[in-house]
Design a protein around this motif. Structure first.
Motif, PDB file in Angstrom:
ATOM      1  N   GLN A   1       0.872  -1.083   0.035  1.00 30.87           N
ATOM      2  CA  GLN A   1       0.145  -0.057  -0.083  1.00 30.87           C
ATOM      3  C   GLN A   1       0.870   1.083   0.132  1.00 30.87           C
ATOM      4  N   GLU A   2       1.902   1.390   0.790  1.00 28.90           N
ATOM      5  CA  GLU A   2       2.945   2.356   0.696  1.00 28.90           C
ATOM      6  C   GLU A   2       3.409   2.526  -0.596  1.00 28.90           C
ATOM      7  N   MET A   3       3.846   1.530  -1.369  1.00 32.44           N
ATOM      8  CA  MET A   3       4.520   1.468  -2.571  1.00 32.44           C
ATOM      9  C   MET A   3       3.605   2.191  -3.483  1.00 32.44           C
ATOM     10  N   HIS A   4       2.213   1.785  -3.585  1.00 33.04           N
ATOM     11  CA  HIS A   4       1.301   2.093  -4.389  1.00 33.04           C
ATOM     12  C   HIS A   4       0.875   3.506  -4.347  1.00 33.04           C
ATOM     13  N   SER A   5       0.981   4.040  -2.963  1.00 31.31           N
ATOM     14  CA  SER A   5       0.728   5.552  -2.484  1.00 31.31           C
ATOM     15  C   SER A   5       1.933   6.467  -3.087  1.00 31.31           C
ATOM     16  N   ALA A   6       2.957   5.990  -3.188  1.00 32.07           N
ATOM     17  CA  ALA A   6       4.316   6.787  -3.585  1.00 32.07           C
ATOM     18  C   ALA A   6       4.619   6.659  -4.984  1.00 32.07           C
ATOM     19  N   LEU A   7       3.572   5.922  -5.819  1.00 32.27           N
ATOM     20  CA  LEU A   7       3.807   5.949  -7.235  1.00 32.27           C
ATOM     21  C   LEU A   7       3.926   7.332  -7.835  1.00 32.27           C
ATOM     22  N   GLN A   8       4.722   7.482  -8.815  1.00 27.07           N
ATOM     23  CA  GLN A   8       4.665   8.776  -9.470  1.00 27.07           C
ATOM     24  C   GLN A   8       5.271   8.659 -10.962  1.00 27.07           C
ATOM     25  N   LYS A   9       4.902   9.685 -11.758  1.00 22.09           N
ATOM     26  CA  LYS A   9       5.244   9.838 -13.063  1.00 22.09           C
ATOM     27  C   LYS A   9       6.908   9.610 -13.411  1.00 22.09           C
ATOM     28  N   GLY A  10       7.167   8.806 -14.127  1.00 20.23           N
ATOM     29  CA  GLY A  10       8.578   8.627 -14.472  1.00 20.23           C
ATOM     30  C   GLY A  10       9.175   7.303 -13.657  1.00 20.23           C
ATOM     31  N   ASP A  11       8.342   6.662 -12.750  1.00 23.53           N
ATOM     32  CA  ASP A  11       8.917   5.468 -12.249  1.00 23.53           C
ATOM     33  C   ASP A  11       9.017   4.185 -13.116  1.00 23.53           C
ATOM     34  N   LYS A  12       9.957   3.786 -12.933  1.00 24.68           N
ATOM     35  CA  LYS A  12      10.133   2.418 -13.671  1.00 24.68           C
ATOM     36  C   LYS A  12       9.677   1.521 -12.899  1.00 24.68           C
ATOM     37  N   ILE A  13       8.651   0.558 -13.442  1.00 25.34           N
ATOM     38  CA  ILE A  13       7.828  -0.095 -12.762  1.00 25.34           C
ATOM     39  C   ILE A  13       7.666  -1.718 -13.458  1.00 25.34           C
ATOM     40  N   ILE A  14       7.185  -2.747 -12.583  1.00 26.76           N
ATOM     41  CA  ILE A  14       6.557  -4.136 -13.134  1.00 26.76           C
ATOM     42  C   ILE A  14       5.414  -4.325 -12.956  1.00 26.76           C
ATOM     43  N   THR A  15       4.523  -4.649 -13.709  1.00 24.12           N
ATOM     44  CA  THR A  15       3.190  -5.014 -13.422  1.00 24.12           C
ATOM     45  C   THR A  15       3.213  -6.495 -12.793  1.00 24.12           C
ATOM     46  N   ILE A  16       1.918  -7.136 -12.173  1.00 22.74           N
ATOM     47  CA  ILE A  16       1.858  -8.287 -11.820  1.00 22.74           C
ATOM     48  C   ILE A  16       1.848  -9.230 -12.899  1.00 22.74           C
ATOM     49  N   GLY A  17       1.771  -9.100 -14.021  1.00 22.32           N
ATOM     50  CA  GLY A  17       1.885  -9.840 -15.025  1.00 22.32           C
ATOM     51  C   GLY A  17       3.059  -9.973 -15.883  1.00 22.32           C
ATOM     52  N   GLY A  18       4.097  -9.012 -15.179  1.00 20.67           N
ATOM     53  CA  GLY A  18       5.527  -9.010 -15.890  1.00 20.67           C
ATOM     54  C   GLY A  18       5.835  -8.359 -16.734  1.00 20.67           C
ATOM     55  N   LEU A  19       5.001  -7.369 -16.954  1.00 17.44           N
ATOM     56  CA  LEU A  19       5.295  -6.034 -18.020  1.00 17.44           C
ATOM     57  C   LEU A  19       6.081  -4.990 -17.682  1.00 17.44           C
ATOM     58  N   HIS A  20       7.136  -4.590 -18.272  1.00  9.35           N
ATOM     59  CA  HIS A  20       7.696  -3.531 -17.827  1.00  9.35           C
ATOM     60  C   HIS A  20       7.731  -2.040 -18.587  1.00  9.35           C
ATOM     61  N   GLY A  21       7.849  -1.241 -17.713  1.00  7.14           N
ATOM     62  CA  GLY A  21       7.550   0.219 -18.384  1.00  7.14           C
ATOM     63  C   GLY A  21       7.733   1.167 -17.331  1.00  7.14           C
ATOM     64  N   THR A  22       7.441   2.582 -18.131  1.00  4.36           N
ATOM     65  CA  THR A  22       7.544   3.742 -17.259  1.00  4.36           C
ATOM     66  C   THR A  22       6.134   4.445 -17.128  1.00  4.36           C
ATOM     67  N   ILE A  23       5.952   4.974 -16.146  1.00  3.72           N
ATOM     68  CA  ILE A  23       4.686   5.567 -15.583  1.00  3.72           C
ATOM     69  C   ILE A  23       4.806   6.841 -16.456  1.00  3.72           C
ATOM     70  N   ASP A  24       3.601   6.890 -17.318  1.00  2.00           N
ATOM     71  CA  ASP A  24       3.625   8.103 -17.922  1.00  2.00           C
ATOM     72  C   ASP A  24       2.514   9.197 -17.309  1.00  2.00           C
ATOM     73  N   ALA A  25       1.215   8.662 -16.929  1.00  2.00           N
ATOM     74  CA  ALA A  25       0.219   9.389 -16.079  1.00  2.00           C
ATOM     75  C   ALA A  25      -0.056   8.594 -15.074  1.00  2.00           C
ATOM     76  N   ILE A  26      -1.048   9.147 -14.000  1.00  3.79           N
ATOM     77  CA  ILE A  26      -1.290   8.234 -12.851  1.00  3.79           C
ATOM     78  C   ILE A  26      -2.430   9.208 -12.417  1.00  3.79           C
ATOM     79  N   ASP A  27      -3.415   8.540 -11.915  1.00  2.70           N
ATOM     80  CA  ASP A  27      -4.581   9.195 -11.124  1.00  2.70           C
ATOM     81  C   ASP A  27      -4.875   8.326  -9.886  1.00  2.70           C
ATOM     82  N   GLU A  28      -6.243   8.510  -9.305  1.00  4.78           N
ATOM     83  CA  GLU A  28      -6.560   7.797  -7.909  1.00  4.78           C
ATOM     84  C   GLU A  28      -6.345   6.105  -8.212  1.00  4.78           C
TER      85      GLU A  28
END
Length: 88
Positions: free
Chosen positions: A34-61
């Motif tokens: 939950q802390e990791m999800h609340s700290a997400l921000q644009k530009g973060d490099k992430i991995i989804t639960i499905g294994g997709l690698h990418g960079t956050i371009d936009a984020i909302d609630e």
């Protein structure tokens, strides 16, 4: 009375062991996610639960738009983010 106390002590001990080995570690993991999800921000490099690698371009609630492969954008629920892999 002694028989009742003799039966309750092992039961209480078993519950305490169950709590400290299973319930408490799961609560700690859930709080960390939950802390990791609340700290997400644009530009973060992430991995989804499905294994997709990418960079956050936009984020909302509730949703995150992820830029993959230099221009392809995919929309995911925020809970679909498994981890942040920023190289600090």
């Amino acid at each position: 009375m002694e028989g009742l106390a003799g039966a309750l002590v092992p039961l209480l001990l078993m519950f305490a062991i169950f709590y400290f080995l299973l319930i408490r570690p799961q609560q700690k993991r859930q709080k960390k996610v939950q802390e990791m999800h609340s700290a997400l921000q644009k530009g973060d490099k992430i991995i989804t639960i499905g294994g997709l690698h990418g960079t956050i371009d936009a984020i909302d609630e509730n949703r995150v738009v992820i830029d993959v492969d230099g221009g392809n954008k995919l929309t995911f629920d925020r809970q679909a983010i498994r981890e942040v892999t920023n190289q600090d």
